[in-house]
Write an enzyme that holds these catalytic residues in place. Sequence first.
Site, short mmCIF file in Angstrom:
data_model
loop_
_atom_site.label_atom_id
_atom_site.label_comp_id
_atom_site.label_asym_id
_atom_site.label_seq_id
_atom_site.Cartn_x
_atom_site.Cartn_y
_atom_site.Cartn_z
CG MET A 28 -1.88 -1.21 1.18
SD MET A 28 -3.43 -0.94 2.03
CE MET A 28 -2.88 -0.68 3.70
CB ALA A 30 3.87 4.27 3.50
CG HIS A 35 7.05 -2.33 2.12
ND1 HIS A 35 6.94 -1.27 2.98
CD2 HIS A 35 5.83 -2.91 2.08
CE1 HIS A 35 5.71 -1.21 3.45
NE2 HIS A 35 5.02 -2.20 2.92
CD GLN A 59 -6.15 -3.59 2.81
OE1 GLN A 59 -6.05 -4.03 1.68
NE2 GLN A 59 -5.19 -3.74 3.70
CD GLU A 147 7.25 -15.49 8.90
OE1 GLU A 147 7.72 -15.17 10.01
OE2 GLU A 147 7.52 -16.56 8.32
CE LYS A 148 3.92 -4.86 12.03
NZ LYS A 148 2.66 -4.53 11.40
CG ASP A 149 0.33 -7.20 8.00
OD1 ASP A 149 -0.25 -6.62 8.93
OD2 ASP A 149 1.08 -6.60 7.20
CB VAL A 175 12.39 -6.05 8.51
CG1 VAL A 175 13.65 -5.21 8.70
CG2 VAL A 175 12.57 -6.99 7.33
O1 PAF Z 1 -0.25 -5.80 3.59
C1 PAF Z 1 -0.64 -4.86 2.86
O2 PAF Z 1 0.04 -3.88 2.63
C2 PAF Z 1 -2.04 -4.96 2.25
O3 PAF Z 1 -2.94 -5.55 3.11
C3 PAF Z 1 -2.04 -5.64 0.87
C4 PAF Z 1 -1.60 -7.10 0.95
C5 PAF Z 1 -1.11 -4.90 -0.08
C6 PAF Z 1 -3.45 -5.62 0.28
O4 PAF Z 1 -3.92 -4.32 0.13
#
Ligand code: PAF
Length: 279
Positions: A28, A30, A35, A59, A147-149, A175
Amino acid sequence: MTAVVRTREELAQARAAAQGSVAVVMTMGALHEGHATLLREARKHADVVLATIFVNPLQFGPNEDLARYPRTFDADVAVCAAEGVDVIFAPTPEVMYPYGQPQVTVHPGPLGEVLEGAVRPGHFAGVLTVVGKLLLLTRPDLAFFGEKDYQQLTLIKAMVHDLELGVEIVGVPTVREADGLALSSRNRYLSEAERRAALALSRALRAGAAERDPGAVLAAARAELTGLDVDYLALRGADLSEDPAGGEARLLVAARLGTTRLIDNLPVHLDGTTEKETA
Ligand code: PAF
């Protein structure tokens, strides 16, 4: 050279020109070192790396941070270029949802209703719907997620398996800053005092992960969270099943620091199983 494409037609052209294996990293924006690590892993494993940058309105709940979510497009393009990304797909909401709010969405099932899903109703339907669409638009061989999410990663794996989407989902470890704070685009919202308080999350996870008995894991973690506005502290199976049956499990935490909500998790190795979840 990193190309930026914004429409489905441009993406389809870029995809048709891609030779060899294709990996996608969905974001998303930022972008931070977390990333960059996903992009580096993708670069190691595929011939062509595609990144997507899209702040997905579907979301975010009505009282969440969609409007203030950080948008740093030029810096994001620079990160992607430095990591050797071949193509960035950066659609507008109109490109992703040409008919407005989609009528048909991906239902996450029971795992979408607990932990993050209990606090953020509809969140995972929004995530899975956009991830499903982006997988179909980019048609990768591999897709990398942090894995953070962890709950998001688990649900994406389940969706790909259950809907036969034919892509390999690769999870990449979180990280962290040197002091333990998990990198997150939302960390930039924290004041200095909130950032200091936020260290309790990783401290709690580390304390829990040092134990082997489920009750002791939760007690050790809970002791580090005193005074914090905790949404949940939970010990689950590695697949987020409710009964961690010994062996690899996952300890997950979510807490609020002022107006910012942070989540974190760590693997835990268990000898047995008793207590599972606390508020
Ligand atoms: O983890 C994220 O940044 C978002 O949930 C994703 C997977 C890009 C979906 O919008």
